[in-house]
Scaffold this motif. Sequence first.
Motif, short mmCIF file in Angstrom:
data_model
loop_
_atom_site.label_atom_id
_atom_site.label_comp_id
_atom_site.label_asym_id
_atom_site.label_seq_id
_atom_site.Cartn_x
_atom_site.Cartn_y
_atom_site.Cartn_z
N UNK A 153 -62.25 -33.79 -20.53
CA UNK A 153 -62.82 -34.11 -19.23
C UNK A 153 -63.18 -35.59 -19.14
N UNK A 154 -63.80 -36.10 -20.21
CA UNK A 154 -64.17 -37.50 -20.22
C UNK A 154 -62.95 -38.40 -20.11
N UNK A 155 -61.87 -38.03 -20.82
CA UNK A 155 -60.65 -38.84 -20.76
C UNK A 155 -60.04 -38.81 -19.36
N UNK A 156 -60.04 -37.62 -18.73
CA UNK A 156 -59.49 -37.51 -17.38
C UNK A 156 -60.31 -38.33 -16.39
N UNK A 157 -61.64 -38.29 -16.56
CA UNK A 157 -62.50 -39.07 -15.67
C UNK A 157 -62.20 -40.56 -15.85
N UNK A 158 -62.13 -41.02 -17.11
CA UNK A 158 -61.85 -42.44 -17.37
C UNK A 158 -60.50 -42.84 -16.78
#
Length: 236
Positions: free
Chosen positions: A150-155
Amino acid sequence: MGSKQTVLGRVTQLAKANINALLDQAEDPQKMLDQLIRDYADNIAEAEEAVAATIGDLRLMEQDHQEDVAAAKEWGDKALAASRKADELRAGGQTAEADRFDNLAKVALGRQLQSEKEAKTAEPTIAAQTEVVAKLKSGLDRMKARLGELGARRDELVARAKSARAQSRMTDAVRSVDVLDPTSELSRFEDKVRREEARVLGEQELTASSLDAQFEQLDALGDSAEIEARLAALKA
């Protein structure tokens, strides 16, 4: 166990969530991802507490089981010692004392039997608790992996948004520049670049000439050393 199972169910549900489908349905994907990340972080913290508590309960049961196993062995050893003492006394004609030690052996055997029963009774519960711990750990690991995703997708979304804004600004800037106008910002920038390139070339040339001089000096020192060596050889 009920609250732990509830946490486990929520962990499993979140870990299986289809992020791509959620993003497709969201009006503001970045905002939705931020909320999902907060939900995941909160549930991971709660799940970690549940896992820690479950592991703590399991370790206590394991300790009690080990104590029961150790106690059963200890009482067995005491029963054997009392029985041997009784046999020794009986062989020496001390029947009454021998009976007393045999009774002690029976008491010890009773304690051994009780400890063995307690250890055996605890084993299924320990096995079930071990399985729950394994499932909670597995679900927790999946949630942490999904949180990283999720963090990677947000970034990625944030980076793409920034890139789009930068490209838009660059396009607007290019449109405002008249390439054919020699007084335009583009022409002045080109002149500045050419002057900088010329300055770098000058520095490189100066550095190269300085290096040549240093190497010539090194060669001269080498010749001088060779001459001295040959002179010494002649005198020898």
